[in-house]
Design a protein around this motif. Structure first.
Motif, PDB file in Angstrom:
ATOM      1  N   HIS A  97     -10.457 -10.687   9.862  1.00  0.00           N
ATOM      2  CA  HIS A  97     -10.862  -9.467   9.194  1.00  0.00           C
ATOM      3  C   HIS A  97      -9.993  -9.361   7.942  1.00  0.00           C
ATOM      4  N   GLU A  98     -10.422  -8.571   6.974  1.00  0.00           N
ATOM      5  CA  GLU A  98      -9.675  -8.435   5.721  1.00  0.00           C
ATOM      6  C   GLU A  98      -8.203  -8.104   5.958  1.00  0.00           C
ATOM      7  N   TYR A  99      -7.934  -7.296   6.985  1.00  0.00           N
ATOM      8  CA  TYR A  99      -6.551  -6.900   7.263  1.00  0.00           C
ATOM      9  C   TYR A  99      -5.659  -8.109   7.537  1.00  0.00           C
ATOM     10  N   ILE A 100      -6.201  -9.132   8.183  1.00  0.00           N
ATOM     11  CA  ILE A 100      -5.418 -10.333   8.495  1.00  0.00           C
ATOM     12  C   ILE A 100      -4.973 -11.032   7.215  1.00  0.00           C
ATOM     13  N   TYR A 101      -5.857 -11.091   6.228  1.00  0.00           N
ATOM     14  CA  TYR A 101      -5.501 -11.697   4.941  1.00  0.00           C
ATOM     15  C   TYR A 101      -4.461 -10.844   4.219  1.00  0.00           C
ATOM     16  N   LYS A 102      -4.616  -9.521   4.278  1.00  0.00           N
ATOM     17  CA  LYS A 102      -3.631  -8.641   3.640  1.00  0.00           C
ATOM     18  C   LYS A 102      -2.267  -8.799   4.305  1.00  0.00           C
ATOM     19  N   ALA A 103      -2.262  -8.934   5.620  1.00  0.00           N
ATOM     20  CA  ALA A 103      -0.997  -9.112   6.334  1.00  0.00           C
ATOM     21  C   ALA A 103      -0.341 -10.430   5.943  1.00  0.00           C
ATOM     22  N   ALA A 104      -1.145 -11.475   5.792  1.00  0.00           N
ATOM     23  CA  ALA A 104      -0.593 -12.773   5.386  1.00  0.00           C
ATOM     24  C   ALA A 104       0.039 -12.670   3.996  1.00  0.00           C
ATOM     25  N   LEU A 105      -0.645 -12.004   3.069  1.00  0.00           N
ATOM     26  CA  LEU A 105      -0.100 -11.827   1.722  1.00  0.00           C
ATOM     27  C   LEU A 105       1.167 -10.964   1.746  1.00  0.00           C
ATOM     28  N   THR A 106       1.151  -9.922   2.566  1.00  0.00           N
ATOM     29  CA  THR A 106       2.320  -9.038   2.663  1.00  0.00           C
ATOM     30  C   THR A 106       3.548  -9.791   3.142  1.00  0.00           C
ATOM     31  N   LYS A 108       4.031 -13.171   3.588  1.00  0.00           N
ATOM     32  CA  LYS A 108       4.369 -14.466   3.004  1.00  0.00           C
ATOM     33  C   LYS A 108       4.672 -14.387   1.511  1.00  0.00           C
ATOM     34  N   ILE A 109       4.183 -13.329   0.840  1.00  0.00           N
ATOM     35  CA  ILE A 109       4.444 -13.213  -0.600  1.00  0.00           C
ATOM     36  C   ILE A 109       5.293 -11.984  -0.907  1.00  0.00           C
ATOM     37  N   LEU A 110       4.804 -10.782  -0.588  1.00  0.00           N
ATOM     38  CA  LEU A 110       5.560  -9.575  -0.916  1.00  0.00           C
ATOM     39  C   LEU A 110       6.927  -9.560  -0.241  1.00  0.00           C
ATOM     40  N   LEU A 111       6.964  -9.813   1.078  1.00  0.00           N
ATOM     41  CA  LEU A 111       8.215  -9.745   1.820  1.00  0.00           C
ATOM     42  C   LEU A 111       8.859 -11.114   2.007  1.00  0.00           C
ATOM     43  N   GLY A 112       8.127 -12.173   1.666  1.00  0.00           N
ATOM     44  CA  GLY A 112       8.644 -13.519   1.824  1.00  0.00           C
ATOM     45  C   GLY A 112       9.247 -14.056   0.541  1.00  0.00           C
ATOM     46  N   ILE A 113       8.401 -14.254  -0.467  1.00  0.00           N
ATOM     47  CA  ILE A 113       8.877 -14.748  -1.767  1.00  0.00           C
ATOM     48  C   ILE A 113       9.638 -13.649  -2.508  1.00  0.00           C
ATOM     49  N   HIS A 114       9.136 -12.421  -2.440  1.00  0.00           N
ATOM     50  CA  HIS A 114       9.759 -11.292  -3.127  1.00  0.00           C
ATOM     51  C   HIS A 114      10.434 -10.385  -2.099  1.00  0.00           C
ATOM     52  N   SER A 115      10.575  -9.127  -2.413  1.00  0.00           N
ATOM     53  CA  SER A 115      11.098  -8.119  -1.490  1.00  0.00           C
ATOM     54  C   SER A 115      10.679  -6.758  -2.017  1.00  0.00           C
ATOM     55  N   LEU A 116      10.860  -5.725  -1.203  1.00  0.00           N
ATOM     56  CA  LEU A 116      10.516  -4.380  -1.649  1.00  0.00           C
ATOM     57  C   LEU A 116      11.470  -3.873  -2.727  1.00  0.00           C
ATOM     58  N   GLN A 117      12.586  -4.551  -2.913  1.00  0.00           N
ATOM     59  CA  GLN A 117      13.522  -4.177  -3.975  1.00  0.00           C
ATOM     60  C   GLN A 117      13.083  -4.694  -5.339  1.00  0.00           C
ATOM     61  N   THR A 118      12.339  -5.798  -5.327  1.00  0.00           N
ATOM     62  CA  THR A 118      11.985  -6.440  -6.599  1.00  0.00           C
ATOM     63  C   THR A 118      10.495  -6.376  -6.926  1.00  0.00           C
ATOM     64  N   ALA A 119       9.668  -6.028  -5.947  1.00  0.00           N
ATOM     65  CA  ALA A 119       8.222  -6.058  -6.168  1.00  0.00           C
ATOM     66  C   ALA A 119       7.557  -4.880  -5.466  1.00  0.00           C
ATOM     67  N   SER A 120       6.351  -4.593  -5.900  1.00  0.00           N
ATOM     68  CA  SER A 120       5.561  -3.546  -5.259  1.00  0.00           C
ATOM     69  C   SER A 120       4.153  -4.081  -5.014  1.00  0.00           C
ATOM     70  N   MET A 121       3.453  -3.443  -4.104  1.00  0.00           N
ATOM     71  CA  MET A 121       2.104  -3.875  -3.752  1.00  0.00           C
ATOM     72  C   MET A 121       1.152  -2.692  -3.815  1.00  0.00           C
ATOM     73  N   MET A 122      -0.053  -2.940  -4.325  1.00  0.00           N
ATOM     74  CA  MET A 122      -1.093  -1.918  -4.371  1.00  0.00           C
ATOM     75  C   MET A 122      -2.317  -2.444  -3.642  1.00  0.00           C
ATOM     76  N   ASN A 123      -2.927  -1.590  -2.832  1.00  0.00           N
ATOM     77  CA  ASN A 123      -4.138  -1.947  -2.109  1.00  0.00           C
ATOM     78  C   ASN A 123      -5.322  -1.154  -2.647  1.00  0.00           C
ATOM     79  N   GLU A 124      -6.487  -1.778  -2.650  1.00  0.00           N
ATOM     80  CA  GLU A 124      -7.718  -1.108  -3.084  1.00  0.00           C
ATOM     81  C   GLU A 124      -7.535  -0.464  -4.452  1.00  0.00           C
ATOM     82  N   PHE A 125      -7.007  -1.225  -5.392  1.00  0.00           N
ATOM     83  CA  PHE A 125      -6.748  -0.743  -6.751  1.00  0.00           C
ATOM     84  C   PHE A 125      -8.034  -0.840  -7.563  1.00  0.00           C
ATOM     85  N   ARG A 126      -8.493   0.300  -8.052  1.00  0.00           N
ATOM     86  CA  ARG A 126      -9.797   0.328  -8.728  1.00  0.00           C
ATOM     87  C   ARG A 126      -9.712  -0.222 -10.151  1.00  0.00           C
ATOM     88  N   VAL A 127     -10.630  -1.145 -10.445  1.00  0.00           N
ATOM     89  CA  VAL A 127     -10.805  -1.693 -11.789  1.00  0.00           C
ATOM     90  C   VAL A 127     -12.290  -1.606 -12.105  1.00  0.00           C
TER      91      VAL A 127
END
Length: 323
Positions: A97-106, A108-127
């Protein structure tokens, strides 16, 4: 810190076998048609909001019954154990489900490569008319469009075109079965990622970082008025003193004059501050891994944190009586 998380025996294979032993499903395709929708909804923002606001969630209790996962766990097990069991089933290929992909990105990338101190994440950002699944802001702005096994690629070309006007880097993260089709649809500057059968992200093609490709007008239309004003002020643009009824149009007139790369760079700087997730770091560390992405995706007040943690540490026996 409160102890949370599923017991060691809550594993994918164990959960499936218990469901079969109890006659709940005969195979995983039965799970998809009968229970997958309920299991997926366990990670909805509605449940996180209810638990944060009230310390309980009637919707959780209802979905736990509909999913039949509550039958597999001891009544003394924590609510967090059911979330982990649900996540274990959802992350299997074919159920994703979409949530599984979001969790993987969270993780492995947001909390893995980066951190909450250096990066931020936005979900369902309208363009424009599209909503970007996940965007991560660090030194640049990167958007990730998810195409799970259950998704169609019919809108992908239009989505990528829209996102490329706001984000310097664009990725599509897809199921293995979609990868070849994605490569035929998207431009060469778009990166391609794959979530493989072992729940690992592999980068098949790197995205090209092109802030000069973005559009100040598209950026303006995607952010909040206060954020646009902060960007203009940081660049030394004087905002005329006009009535609030005219402010939006005046800000837009000034914003569209900005240099593309400069507008993008200032967007990243301002949004990292206004969409900062660092205040959630303590909360995230107190939640089961399966629920962390959901908590980062929902606006929660500081006062809600303790109630949410208490709710996921409640026994299933108590939780099934929530109303």
């Amino acid at each position: 810190m409160l102890r949370v998380g599923a017991p060691k025996w809550v594993r994918i294979g164990w959960t499936e076998q218990r469901m079969k032993d109890k006659g709940r499903v005969s195979n995983m395709s039965d799970l998809a048609t009968e229970q997958l929708a309920a299991i997926s909804r366990l990670f909805s923002s509605s449940i996180v909001k209810e638990m944060g606001k009230r310390g309980r969630s009637p919707l959780f209790a209802r979905l736990a019954r509909q999913s039949r996962l509550s039958d597999l766990l001891s009544p003394s097990a924590c609510v967090s154990a059911l979330f982990d069991a649900a996540f274990a089933l959802l992350r299997r290929e074919g159920n994703r489900h979409e949530y599984i992909y979001k969790a993987a990105l969270t993780h492995k990338i947001l909390l893995g490569i980066h951190s909450l101190q250096t990066a931020s994440m936005m979900n369902e950002f309208r363009v424009g008319e599209c909503k970007a699944d996940v965007a991560i802001l660090n030194g640049t702005a990167t958007v990730y469009e998810i195409k799970s096994e259950r998704d169609s690629l019919s809108r992908l070309e239009r989505q990528v075109a829209a996102y490329s006007t706001v984000f310097a880097k664009v990725y599509v993260i897809a199921a293995e079965g979609h990868v070849q089709a994605v490569a035929k649809v998207v431009p060469d500057f778009v990166g391609i990622m794959q979530l493989n059968r072992r729940y690992r992200i592999s980068t098949l093609r790197e995205a090209v970082d092109q802030p000069e490709r973005t559009s100040p007008s598209a950026i303006f239309d995607s952010i909040r008025t206060a954020e646009a004003r902060m960007i203009l002020s940081s660049l030394g643009v004087t905002i005329p003193d006009v009535p609030n009824t005219r402010l939006h149009s005046v800000l837009r007139e000034e914003f569209v004059k900005l240099d593309r790369a400069q507008a993008h760079a200032q967007m990243v700087r301002v949004l990292k501050r206004t969409r900062n997730l660092l205040p959630l770091s303590t909360l995230v560390n107190q939640l089961p891994r399966s629920l962390q992405t959901a908590a980062l995706s929902v606006p929660l007040r500081k006062a809600d944190h303790e109630r949410l943690v208490a709710a996921v540490n409640s026994s299933l026996q108590d939780a099934m009586g929530w109303a």
